[in-house]
Motif scaffolding. Structure first.
Motif, PDB file in Angstrom:
ATOM      1  N   ASN A  98     102.515 173.598 126.243  1.00 52.14           N
ATOM      2  CA  ASN A  98     101.100 173.309 126.275  1.00 52.14           C
ATOM      3  C   ASN A  98     100.778 173.228 127.976  1.00 52.14           C
ATOM      4  OD1 ASN A  98     100.434 173.273 123.690  1.00 52.14           O
ATOM      5  ND2 ASN A  98     100.284 171.092 123.624  1.00 52.14           N
ATOM      6  N   LYS A 148     100.552 176.471 128.980  1.00 55.27           N
ATOM      7  CA  LYS A 148      99.142 177.162 128.348  1.00 55.27           C
ATOM      8  C   LYS A 148      97.831 176.584 128.924  1.00 55.27           C
ATOM      9  CE  LYS A 148      99.667 176.799 123.847  1.00 55.27           C
ATOM     10  NZ  LYS A 148      99.414 176.860 122.460  1.00 55.27           N
ATOM     11  N   TYR A 149      97.875 175.329 128.878  1.00 54.96           N
ATOM     12  CA  TYR A 149      96.560 174.712 129.674  1.00 54.96           C
ATOM     13  C   TYR A 149      96.493 174.407 130.965  1.00 54.96           C
ATOM     14  CZ  TYR A 149      96.232 174.671 124.583  1.00 54.96           C
ATOM     15  OH  TYR A 149      96.060 175.125 123.253  1.00 54.96           O
ATOM     16  N   ASP A 196     100.588 167.867 134.055  1.00 57.25           N
ATOM     17  CA  ASP A 196     100.053 169.183 134.617  1.00 57.25           C
ATOM     18  C   ASP A 196      98.758 168.993 135.337  1.00 57.25           C
ATOM     19  OD1 ASP A 196      97.598 169.716 133.167  1.00 57.25           O
ATOM     20  OD2 ASP A 196      99.024 169.699 131.361  1.00 57.25           O
ATOM     21  N   ILE A 204      91.535 167.167 129.279  1.00 54.95           N
ATOM     22  CA  ILE A 204      90.834 167.028 127.846  1.00 54.95           C
ATOM     23  C   ILE A 204      89.748 166.254 128.005  1.00 54.95           C
ATOM     24  CG2 ILE A 204      91.494 166.481 125.610  1.00 54.95           C
ATOM     25  CD1 ILE A 204      94.399 166.700 126.610  1.00 54.95           C
ATOM     26  N   ILE A 256      93.304 165.164 119.331  1.00 55.48           N
ATOM     27  CA  ILE A 256      94.016 166.372 119.606  1.00 55.48           C
ATOM     28  C   ILE A 256      95.606 166.018 118.820  1.00 55.48           C
ATOM     29  CG2 ILE A 256      93.332 167.162 121.943  1.00 55.48           C
ATOM     30  CD1 ILE A 256      95.321 165.672 123.290  1.00 55.48           C
ATOM     31  N   GLU A 268      93.698 170.745 114.842  1.00 58.22           N
ATOM     32  CA  GLU A 268      92.711 170.120 115.861  1.00 58.22           C
ATOM     33  C   GLU A 268      93.131 171.006 117.300  1.00 58.22           C
ATOM     34  OE1 GLU A 268      89.634 169.426 117.169  1.00 58.22           O
ATOM     35  OE2 GLU A 268      89.860 168.056 115.390  1.00 58.22           O
ATOM     36  N   ARG A 269      91.970 171.646 117.767  1.00 60.35           N
ATOM     37  CA  ARG A 269      92.372 172.446 118.948  1.00 60.35           C
ATOM     38  C   ARG A 269      91.279 172.087 120.180  1.00 60.35           C
ATOM     39  NH1 ARG A 269      93.500 177.954 119.793  1.00 60.35           N
ATOM     40  NH2 ARG A 269      95.060 177.065 121.146  1.00 60.35           N
ATOM     41  N   GLY A 302      97.046 179.369 119.677  1.00 62.81           N
ATOM     42  CA  GLY A 302      97.516 178.238 119.104  1.00 62.81           C
ATOM     43  C   GLY A 302      97.081 178.110 117.892  1.00 62.81           C
ATOM     44  N   LEU A 303      97.715 177.081 116.987  1.00 54.54           N
ATOM     45  CA  LEU A 303      97.260 176.834 115.515  1.00 54.54           C
ATOM     46  C   LEU A 303      96.716 175.402 115.603  1.00 54.54           C
ATOM     47  CD1 LEU A 303     100.012 178.022 113.042  1.00 54.54           C
ATOM     48  CD2 LEU A 303      97.698 179.138 113.406  1.00 54.54           C
ATOM     49  N   GLY A 304      97.107 174.569 116.746  1.00 55.97           N
ATOM     50  CA  GLY A 304      96.371 173.152 116.542  1.00 55.97           C
ATOM     51  C   GLY A 304      97.545 172.440 115.883  1.00 55.97           C
ATOM     52  N   GLY A 336     100.915 171.844 117.183  1.00 56.30           N
ATOM     53  CA  GLY A 336     102.072 171.388 118.015  1.00 56.30           C
ATOM     54  C   GLY A 336     102.239 169.816 118.239  1.00 56.30           C
ATOM     55  N   LEU A 337     100.800 169.230 118.868  1.00 58.88           N
ATOM     56  CA  LEU A 337     100.834 167.706 119.107  1.00 58.88           C
ATOM     57  C   LEU A 337     100.962 166.979 117.810  1.00 58.88           C
ATOM     58  CD1 LEU A 337      98.340 167.724 121.909  1.00 58.88           C
ATOM     59  CD2 LEU A 337     100.763 167.529 122.067  1.00 58.88           C
ATOM     60  N   SER A 367      96.394 166.648 132.895  1.00 59.15           N
ATOM     61  CA  SER A 367      96.814 165.799 131.882  1.00 59.15           C
ATOM     62  C   SER A 367      98.191 165.160 132.181  1.00 59.15           C
ATOM     63  CB  SER A 367      96.636 166.415 130.573  1.00 59.15           C
ATOM     64  OG  SER A 367      95.745 167.172 130.480  1.00 59.15           O
TER      65      SER A 367
HETATM   66  P1  ADP Z   1      97.623 174.222 119.920  1.00 58.41           P
HETATM   67  O1  ADP Z   1      98.052 174.250 121.455  1.00 58.41           O
HETATM   68  O2  ADP Z   1      98.254 175.355 119.301  1.00 58.41           O
HETATM   69  O3  ADP Z   1      96.202 174.523 120.135  1.00 58.41           O
HETATM   70  P2  ADP Z   1      98.414 171.582 120.050  1.00 58.41           P
HETATM   71  O4  ADP Z   1      98.610 170.660 118.825  1.00 58.41           O
HETATM   72  O5  ADP Z   1      99.709 171.799 120.897  1.00 58.41           O
HETATM   73  O6  ADP Z   1      97.834 172.987 119.382  1.00 58.41           O
HETATM   74  O7  ADP Z   1      97.224 171.201 120.908  1.00 58.41           O
HETATM   75  C1  ADP Z   1      96.319 170.792 120.495  1.00 58.41           C
HETATM   76  C2  ADP Z   1      94.983 171.015 121.679  1.00 58.41           C
HETATM   77  O8  ADP Z   1      95.235 169.992 122.538  1.00 58.41           O
HETATM   78  C3  ADP Z   1      94.997 172.226 122.018  1.00 58.41           C
HETATM   79  O9  ADP Z   1      94.109 173.145 121.431  1.00 58.41           O
HETATM   80  C4  ADP Z   1      94.326 171.835 123.601  1.00 58.41           C
HETATM   81  O10 ADP Z   1      92.736 171.889 123.409  1.00 58.41           O
HETATM   82  C5  ADP Z   1      94.768 170.691 123.890  1.00 58.41           C
HETATM   83  N1  ADP Z   1      95.740 170.337 124.649  1.00 58.41           N
HETATM   84  C6  ADP Z   1      97.186 170.292 124.336  1.00 58.41           C
HETATM   85  N2  ADP Z   1      97.957 170.075 125.423  1.00 58.41           N
HETATM   86  C7  ADP Z   1      96.926 170.165 126.699  1.00 58.41           C
HETATM   87  C8  ADP Z   1      97.269 169.973 127.983  1.00 58.41           C
HETATM   88  N3  ADP Z   1      98.436 169.952 128.560  1.00 58.41           N
HETATM   89  N4  ADP Z   1      95.995 170.219 128.690  1.00 58.41           N
HETATM   90  C9  ADP Z   1      94.704 170.291 128.144  1.00 58.41           C
HETATM   91  N5  ADP Z   1      94.680 170.428 126.870  1.00 58.41           N
HETATM   92  C10 ADP Z   1      95.707 170.526 126.292  1.00 58.41           C
END
Ligand code: ADP
Length: 586
Positions: free
Chosen positions: A493, A496-497, A520, A525, A533, A538-539, A549-551, A553-554, A578
């Motif tokens: 993440n 990615k973000y 990071d 967010i 999240i 939830e994305r 992403g599938l929403g 991971g977290l 974040s």
């Molecule tokens: P995915 O990454 O597959 O969407 P996650 O459950 O890992 O699913 O994350 C859920 C959502 O949380 C992400 O879609 C994103 O919007 C937000 N997110 C997670 N990690 C970060 C991060 N490090 N910085 C900003 N947003 C984040």
């Protein structure tokens, strides 16, 4: 949230106040009704009591007028008989049957006025007819009156014959008044002479003057000069009123007095029972020149509408009805509240259902996109190879080309595997089958291992590995594979973000807990999404086309950490970055 709580409090206190207002209103209404009905009944009682007492006055007055009529009849007979004799009057009285017509009338007689010079001659004349006749009491007086007729001739009345009533002051007063006013006049209280038993014969007399025929009666002197005698009636109070009131059912008690309520003027009391009356009144009646006092009070048989028992029953019934109304009102209101709460709950369920459907649709669209991307890539590489084989393009079969292709295939299958693993984890979590197999883990070493595996992604995106700030030698009993999954998710993440900016990974040890922080400087967010999240699918408004992403991971991360008895938190500032902090028990 807070607003909801306050409004509930407010509605509770409003319904509390409403309850009291309702109870108060019902109680006041009950009291008003009780008071009103009580007053109405008491008013009714007074009216009935007044009617009864007026009726008694009327009866007494009528009876006395009837007695007067009897005297007038007798006087008319005396006046008009050519040669008046004692015997004739006796016969007349007997003929008129006055005693049976007028119950309570104990006597009707005639008393003649005798001047002193006429006395002896008169007595002599009377003795011819009435052997022992004499005027009594003895004594010399200017003028005498003498009873010469008194019917019925029973032993009592016979004792009164010859009695000089003019000699007794109370009788004289009434006789004079009757003479002066030329009408029937009642005496004040006297002890009648008939029978000689004074105490028993408490009574009064009614006198009607008899004047000389055709005499001038204009002035008082004319009347005094013309006076011959009186038709009169002696009336014993107890017999008169006893007979009178026995003719009908008495509802009220009455005590009758002459002139005032002094015991010496008392004539008669109907009932002497010990009943404590509720209603009472005093009325006056002017009767033939006398004022009589009537003291009335209710008897037990008086049909009283008012009673404290009735008031109590009205009040109790009112209270019971009030309680019933209150209970019905309360239940109805509770049911309304319940129905309202149910409607809200239903609405919420519907909303949640809608959200679930929406989330499922979103997931399906995201999942298909996520699955399609590596599959498309794999298909593309297969097609390139197929074409190369057809064209016999040896250039494509060089080892470096084949190696790159295998790497690509490996990467895409890894991606597919991760996606499938995530979905399997979700299913395990849902069915409670996410198993944690704990073993001794060196945290810093595990992190370095994960960084190493993600090296290509770090280099591809940020062109450097994350900076590590480690507290040395942090070891704990955790599931190595699952904690690796957690680190993998957080670091992926961050890549990615993370806006391609440097990433820091820290480890700390505090209060018997190991802490991992992934910092990071990426897109951050929004505060409203910080809690969301960690939920499934939830994305935070992110679309798969923006960042894949599938929403999940977290959500999986949070579940793994919870299963270890730890927790995960996030602090974030949009467009600044974040910080995800994981706490694991040591
Ligand atoms: P995915 O990454 O597959 O969407 P996650 O459950 O890992 O699913 O994350 C859920 C959502 O949380 C992400 O879609 C994103 O919007 C937000 N997110 C997670 N990690 C970060 C991060 N490090 N910085 C900003 N947003 C984040």
């Amino acid at each position: 949230m807070e607003l909801g709580l306050n409004s509930k409090d407010l509605s509770n206190s409003a319904s509390f106040a409403g309850n009291w207002i309702l109870i108060f209103t019902i109680l006041v209404t009950t009291i008003i009704i009780t008071t009103y009905t009580s007053l109405k009944r008491s008013e009714e009682d007074h009216l009935r009591f007044n009617y009864e007492t007026d009726m008694i006055l009327q009866i007494v007055e009528n009876r006395m007028n009837n007695y007067e009529s009897a005297l007038i009849e007798a006087r008319a007979f005396v006046k008009n008989s050519k040669k008046f004799s004692r015997k004739e009057l006796e016969l007349f009285i007997q003929d008129t049957e006055v005693f049976s017509r007028l119950p309570g009338l104990q006597g009707l007689g005639y008393s003649i006025m005798i001047k002193k010079e006429q006395k002896n001659q008169f007595e002599k004349a009377m003795r011819k007819d009435f052997g022992t006749f004499k005027i009594w009491p003895k004594g010399f007086r200017e003028i005498y009156s003498s009873i010469i007729v008194l019917e019925p001739q029973d032993w009592r009345n016979q004792t009164a014959m010859g009695f000089d009533m003019y000699n007794e002051s109370t009788r004289k007063k009434a006789m004079d008044q009757a003479t002066e006013e030329n009408r029937a006049i009642l005496s004040e209280k006297v002890f009648l002479v008939q029978g000689g038993e004074r105490a028993e014969l408490n009574g009064f007399l009614l006198f009607l003057p008899h004047y000389k025929k055709d005499a001038k009666l204009v002035t008082v002197t004319d009347r005094k000069n013309a006076l011959l005698g009186f038709t009169y009636s002696p009336l014993r109070a107890s017999e008169l009123f006893g007979a009178l009131f026995s003719e009908f059912k008495m509802m009220v008690n009455v005590s009758i007095y002459s002139q005032n309520e002094d015991t010496s003027n008392h004539y008669y009391t109907f009932s002497q029972n010990g009943y404590k009356p509720v209603l009472s009144s005093v009325k006056k009646l002017n009767l033939h020149g006398r004022e009589w006092i009537f003291k009335f009070s209710d008897l037990p048989q008086f049909p009283r509408s008012s009673s404290s028992l009735k008031d109590f029953m009205v009040f109790t019934t009112g209270c019971l009805i009030s309680i019933l109304i209150y209970v019905i009102f309360h239940i109805t209101r509770r049911q309304m509240h319940l129905a309202h709460a149910l409607a809200i709950e239903k609405e919420k369920l519907l909303q949640r259902e809608k959200e679930h459907v929406q989330t499922r649709d979103d997931f399906l669209s995201i999942a298909s996109h996520e699955l399609k991307t590596p599959l498309t890539s794999l298909k593309l590489h297969a097609q390139i190879m197929q074409r190369a084989i057809e064209r016999k393009d040896t250039n494509q079969f060089k080892p470096e080309k084949i190696s790159a292709l295998v790497h690509q295939v490996d990467e895409q299958t890894n991606r597919l595997t991760r996606l499938v693993d995530d979905m399997l984890d979700i299913s395990r979590i849902r069915s409670g089958k996410l198993r944690i197999e704990k073993g001794l883990v060196d945290l810093n070493e595990l992190i370095m291992d994960v960084i190493d595996k993600l090296k290509p992604q770090f280099m591809n995106s940020i062109h450097e590995l994350p900076k590590t700030i480690f507290k040395s030698n942090i070891k704990g009993h955790w599931d190595r594979f699952r904690i690796e999954q957690v680190l993998n998710n957080l670091l992926t993440n961050a890549i990615k973000y993370g806006n391609k900016k440097p990433i820091i990974i820290k480890t700390l040890q505090e209060n018997n807990k190991a802490k991992i922080q992934v910092i990071d400087q990426g897109i951050g967010i929004a505060p409203g999404n910080l809690e969301k999240i960690f939920e499934r699918f939830e994305r935070a408004g992110m679309t798969a086309r923006e960042i894949s992403g599938l929403g999940l991971g977290l959500y999986i991360t949070n579940q793994i950490i919870k299963a270890h008895g730890g927790k995960i938190t996030v602090k974030s500032i949009p467009e600044k970055g974040s910080t995800f902090t994981v706490e694991l028990p040591l």
